[in-house]
Design a protein around this motif. Sequence first.
Motif, PDB file in Angstrom:
ATOM      1  N   ASP A 234      42.711  -7.499  47.484  1.00 25.62           N
ATOM      2  CA  ASP A 234      41.925  -7.227  46.620  1.00 25.62           C
ATOM      3  C   ASP A 234      42.453  -6.769  45.817  1.00 25.62           C
ATOM      4  O   ASP A 234      41.851  -6.173  44.237  1.00 25.62           O
ATOM      5  N   GLN A 278      40.166  -1.297  48.216  1.00 26.15           N
ATOM      6  CA  GLN A 278      39.486  -2.391  47.546  1.00 26.15           C
ATOM      7  C   GLN A 278      39.335  -2.018  46.352  1.00 26.15           C
ATOM      8  O   GLN A 278      39.624  -0.424  46.020  1.00 26.15           O
ATOM      9  N   LYS A 279      39.221  -3.158  45.374  1.00 28.86           N
ATOM     10  CA  LYS A 279      39.746  -2.722  43.588  1.00 28.86           C
ATOM     11  C   LYS A 279      38.979  -1.769  43.374  1.00 28.86           C
ATOM     12  O   LYS A 279      39.277  -0.641  42.088  1.00 28.86           O
TER      13      LYS A 279
END
Length: 473
Positions: A234, A278-279
């Motif tokens: 991600d 996760q971004k």
Amino acid sequence: MNKANKAASAKDEERPHRITRARAKVLGSVGGIPPYSRPSFKNEQKHVLRGSFTRTGSDENKTSVVIDPLDKRKQVLNDVTNICSNASTFQARRVNKKKNTKLASNVSFEVSTSQGDVRAKLTKEVSTIRVVESHDTTGEHCMSNSIREHGITDNVLSVQDTAKSDGPSSPNKDIDMICEKLGASDCLAIVDIDSEIKDPEVWSSYAPEIYNNIRVTELSRRPISNYMGELQQDISPTMRGILIDWLVEVTEEYNLVPDTLYLTVNLIDRYLSAKLMQKQRLQLLGVTCMLIASKYEEICAPRVEEFCFITDNTYTKEEVLKMESEVLNILHFHLSVPTTKTFLRRFIQAAQSSYKVPHIELEFLANYLAELTLVEYSFLQFLPSLIAASAVFLARWTLNQSEHPWNLTLEHYTNYKASELETVVLALVDLQLNTKASSLNAIREKYKQHKFNCVATLSPNPKPVQSLFQVQV
């Protein structure tokens, strides 16, 4: 002693051949001799005991032996005879030892003569290439890498030991090898950068050992160079560059030292090399790693609330502290990491030795080029020491293109030849000229300030840089 004992003693003295009760009892039980008769001894016995066994008090086990004076005198004469014979043997051994010593001295004189010739020849050849300086420590640091590993003293001792065991032909080979190494190092051109530092806080005497140690550590505590493709799904290199560009502005806002920025980037990359992210939580990871680096590098680190504030309170204090615990556990609390900044200090010091007055622009420009690599994901494939050496190389060339930027002193302290820097130097030129037109300008704007002598505005001619590597130096 009572009267009964005295009477018994008087009677015993009248009996010339008396034995004790205990002995008579034993002899009688086995069908022995009658009481008060003298036991017979074997004829081959050398000494005959004469006299009597006396008993003191009620203890029947304690006996005293009375030896005849004549036998005692014979025993003394026998002992004297043994001593005389031993003395004659010892004297004979001394005569043989003197003969052997005389022979050995002749042999040792011949060996020492050959050793003296070897030592004189070695001293003559080594003296022709030694550095004549007033400081005693200069001779240690002007040796090449191979000589520093073995040492001149150890080599001289090994030559002497070889002369004793292998004959006169082996020392000549060792002398030739030593002289060949010394001649190849050309120690006259290597400057000792630690001899003139008198500041006790610098600990210059330990600098070579420290930097040899961190050269090993940089291999074991580096992130995976391609973790974006292998692990992260991600996050992209562009997102990483944006995060680090923003963290550069944070360090400027809070006046943090450059070591904090370098360590922050290292912690981010090492965490992303081990854990999927996760971004939405990437900025949380960035501020948390800067919090940890600030605690490690800064005297007065910013509080947790300040890092929450710079994110517009996107994350709470509890989230930052939880993330801090997670990062430290993933990295096993290994925070002592050599970064590019660690090597850059040493290499800039070696580069300044070629100037009579320290070149302040050289330091600013080398730091500027090194910081440009922080936002570039592709530079993770290079070691921090290699990036630092390449930054010094390009900085010297940018400031002075009339001579080659690399010399034996820099090669000695960086352990890199000019040919080994080609790939990184050419990549740094593209960053310096911004050939990719990157919009991440935090570092460029930082070094355009007058306090850094506006070194971001300087740029070399790309064609001459490439021509430097056509001929190996």
